[in-house]
Motif scaffolding. Structure first.
Motif, PDB file in Angstrom:
ATOM      1  N   ASN A   5      -6.595  14.521   9.552  1.00 18.19           N
ATOM      2  CA  ASN A   5      -6.382  15.360  10.776  1.00 18.19           C
ATOM      3  C   ASN A   5      -4.825  15.317  11.119  1.00 18.19           C
ATOM      4  N   SER A   6      -4.174  15.282  10.027  1.00 21.65           N
ATOM      5  CA  SER A   6      -2.452  15.276  10.170  1.00 21.65           C
ATOM      6  C   SER A   6      -1.891  16.004   8.748  1.00 21.65           C
ATOM      7  N   LEU A   7      -0.726  16.769   8.822  1.00 18.67           N
ATOM      8  CA  LEU A   7      -0.428  17.227   7.404  1.00 18.67           C
ATOM      9  C   LEU A   7       0.603  15.916   6.706  1.00 18.67           C
ATOM     10  N   ARG A   8       0.823  14.866   8.438  1.00 13.48           N
ATOM     11  CA  ARG A   8       1.402  13.542   7.671  1.00 13.48           C
ATOM     12  C   ARG A   8       0.726  12.500   6.930  1.00 13.48           C
ATOM     13  N   GLU A   9      -0.586  12.397   7.407  1.00  7.55           N
ATOM     14  CA  GLU A   9      -1.406  11.371   6.837  1.00  7.55           C
ATOM     15  C   GLU A   9      -2.039  12.261   5.943  1.00  7.55           C
ATOM     16  N   ALA A  10      -2.096  13.212   5.333  1.00  9.63           N
ATOM     17  CA  ALA A  10      -2.132  13.764   4.437  1.00  9.63           C
ATOM     18  C   ALA A  10      -0.895  13.617   3.134  1.00  9.63           C
ATOM     19  N   ALA A  39       6.444  17.008   6.853  1.00  5.65           N
ATOM     20  CA  ALA A  39       5.021  17.133   7.747  1.00  5.65           C
ATOM     21  C   ALA A  39       4.859  16.587   8.953  1.00  5.65           C
ATOM     22  N   GLN A  40       6.074  15.976   9.341  1.00  8.92           N
ATOM     23  CA  GLN A  40       6.288  14.808  10.876  1.00  8.92           C
ATOM     24  C   GLN A  40       6.443  16.235  11.595  1.00  8.92           C
ATOM     25  N   SER A  42       6.296  19.269  10.674  1.00  7.96           N
ATOM     26  CA  SER A  42       5.295  20.390  10.925  1.00  7.96           C
ATOM     27  C   SER A  42       4.512  19.930  12.503  1.00  7.96           C
ATOM     28  N   ASP A  43       4.019  19.139  12.094  1.00  6.70           N
ATOM     29  CA  ASP A  43       2.526  18.265  12.922  1.00  6.70           C
ATOM     30  C   ASP A  43       3.175  17.754  14.604  1.00  6.70           C
ATOM     31  N   GLU A  44       4.273  17.629  14.857  1.00  8.86           N
ATOM     32  CA  GLU A  44       4.830  17.376  15.826  1.00  8.86           C
ATOM     33  C   GLU A  44       5.140  19.641  16.264  1.00  8.86           C
ATOM     34  N   GLU A  45       5.703  20.444  15.632  1.00 10.14           N
ATOM     35  CA  GLU A  45       5.817  21.478  15.835  1.00 10.14           C
ATOM     36  C   GLU A  45       4.883  22.511  16.101  1.00 10.14           C
ATOM     37  N   ASP A  46       3.734  22.105  15.227  1.00 10.04           N
ATOM     38  CA  ASP A  46       2.602  23.549  15.069  1.00 10.04           C
ATOM     39  C   ASP A  46       1.376  22.574  15.024  1.00 10.04           C
ATOM     40  N   PRO A  47       0.484  21.779  15.206  1.00 10.16           N
ATOM     41  CA  PRO A  47      -0.552  20.437  15.324  1.00 10.16           C
ATOM     42  C   PRO A  47      -1.398  21.790  15.106  1.00 10.16           C
ATOM     43  N   ILE A  48      -2.244  21.317  14.184  1.00  5.19           N
ATOM     44  CA  ILE A  48      -3.398  22.409  13.836  1.00  5.19           C
ATOM     45  C   ILE A  48      -4.718  22.860  14.435  1.00  5.19           C
ATOM     46  N   ASP A  49      -5.657  23.334  15.063  1.00  6.14           N
ATOM     47  CA  ASP A  49      -6.378  23.625  15.568  1.00  6.14           C
ATOM     48  C   ASP A  49      -8.409  22.558  15.492  1.00  6.14           C
ATOM     49  N   GLU A  50      -8.603  22.163  16.307  1.00  4.12           N
ATOM     50  CA  GLU A  50      -9.612  20.849  16.363  1.00  4.12           C
ATOM     51  C   GLU A  50     -10.719  21.523  15.177  1.00  4.12           C
ATOM     52  N   ASP A  51     -10.768  21.923  14.908  1.00  4.12           N
ATOM     53  CA  ASP A  51     -11.650  22.642  14.027  1.00  4.12           C
ATOM     54  C   ASP A  51     -11.161  22.090  12.864  1.00  4.12           C
ATOM     55  N   ASN A  52      -9.770  22.526  12.224  1.00  2.00           N
ATOM     56  CA  ASN A  52      -9.237  22.438  10.844  1.00  2.00           C
ATOM     57  C   ASN A  52      -8.831  21.278  10.943  1.00  2.00           C
ATOM     58  N   PHE A  53      -8.515  20.963   9.201  1.00  4.88           N
ATOM     59  CA  PHE A  53      -7.660  19.195   8.729  1.00  4.88           C
ATOM     60  C   PHE A  53      -7.032  20.726   7.416  1.00  4.88           C
ATOM     61  N   TYR A  54      -6.467  18.838   6.736  1.00  3.63           N
ATOM     62  CA  TYR A  54      -5.940  19.345   5.962  1.00  3.63           C
ATOM     63  C   TYR A  54      -6.728  18.364   4.971  1.00  3.63           C
ATOM     64  N   LEU A  55      -6.344  18.752   3.344  1.00  8.12           N
ATOM     65  CA  LEU A  55      -7.692  18.226   2.012  1.00  8.12           C
ATOM     66  C   LEU A  55      -5.914  18.109   0.971  1.00  8.12           C
ATOM     67  N   VAL A  56      -6.608  17.053   0.882  1.00  9.86           N
ATOM     68  CA  VAL A  56      -5.756  16.485  -0.912  1.00  9.86           C
ATOM     69  C   VAL A  56      -6.527  16.439  -1.540  1.00  9.86           C
ATOM     70  N   SER A  57      -5.989  17.373  -3.268  1.00 11.39           N
ATOM     71  CA  SER A  57      -6.846  17.305  -3.941  1.00 11.39           C
ATOM     72  C   SER A  57      -6.737  15.987  -4.818  1.00 11.39           C
ATOM     73  N   SER A  58      -7.166  15.303  -5.715  1.00 13.81           N
ATOM     74  CA  SER A  58      -7.530  14.530  -6.937  1.00 13.81           C
ATOM     75  C   SER A  58      -5.465  14.407  -7.272  1.00 13.81           C
ATOM     76  N   GLY A  59      -5.319  15.624  -7.535  1.00 13.94           N
ATOM     77  CA  GLY A  59      -4.021  15.370  -8.092  1.00 13.94           C
ATOM     78  C   GLY A  59      -2.682  15.328  -7.131  1.00 13.94           C
ATOM     79  N   GLY A  60      -2.710  15.447  -5.863  1.00 11.65           N
ATOM     80  CA  GLY A  60      -1.846  15.846  -4.908  1.00 11.65           C
ATOM     81  C   GLY A  60      -0.932  16.780  -4.005  1.00 11.65           C
ATOM     82  N   SER A  61      -2.392  17.914  -4.362  1.00 13.11           N
ATOM     83  CA  SER A  61      -1.771  19.256  -3.736  1.00 13.11           C
ATOM     84  C   SER A  61      -2.290  18.915  -2.698  1.00 13.11           C
ATOM     85  N   ILE A  62      -2.110  19.479  -1.274  1.00 17.37           N
ATOM     86  CA  ILE A  62      -2.123  19.350  -0.295  1.00 17.37           C
ATOM     87  C   ILE A  62      -2.575  21.083   0.374  1.00 17.37           C
TER      88      ILE A  62
END
Length: 120
Positions: A5-10, A39-40, A42-62
């Motif tokens: 749900n956040s870039l920091r978590e991703a 990431a922190q 970015s989350d503070e200045e420009d949080p994502i919309d409710e219907d959006n989310f971040y993904l992390v691939s198996s190799g660590g790409s975001i």
């Protein structure tokens, strides 16, 4: 791929999979120490919309998944710089990756080959 749900978590998860990234559309590079504060902020200045989310691939790409469909890859892990990452997210894609470590699963697997987690 694992959703967040956040870039920091991703980013916190991605640093367990990779030790370096480059920004998708530039040659700007990031290491573990610089990715997390970015990431922190970015989350503070420009949080994502409710219907959006971040993904992390198996190799660590975001990537940012907008409207639960299209993926805009933001940070490409060094190990995946020559990998073709998906452009579209599908919930069925989650079944192809371990929910614990993000490793790609073998079809029909009951346990993750990478971390040993029992699969549902």
């Amino acid at each position: 791929m694992k959703p967040f749900n956040s870039l920091r978590e991703a980013a916190e998860y991605a640093v367990t999979l990779s030790d370096g990234w480059h920004f998708a559309n530039t040659s700007e590079t990031y290491e573990k120490e610089s990715l997390l504060p970015l990431a922190q902020t970015s989350d503070e200045e420009d949080p994502i919309d409710e219907d959006n989310f971040y993904l992390v691939s198996s190799g660590g790409s975001i990537g940012l998944c907008e409207d639960a469909e299209d993926i805009d890859w933001l940070f490409i892990a060094n190990a995946e710089k020559d990998t073709v990452l998906p452009d579209v997210y599908s919930a069925s894609t989650d079944n192809c990756f371990c929910s614990q470590c993000g490793h790609r699963l073998a079809p029909g697997a009951n346990f993750c080959d990478e971390c040993g987690a029992k699969l549902n």
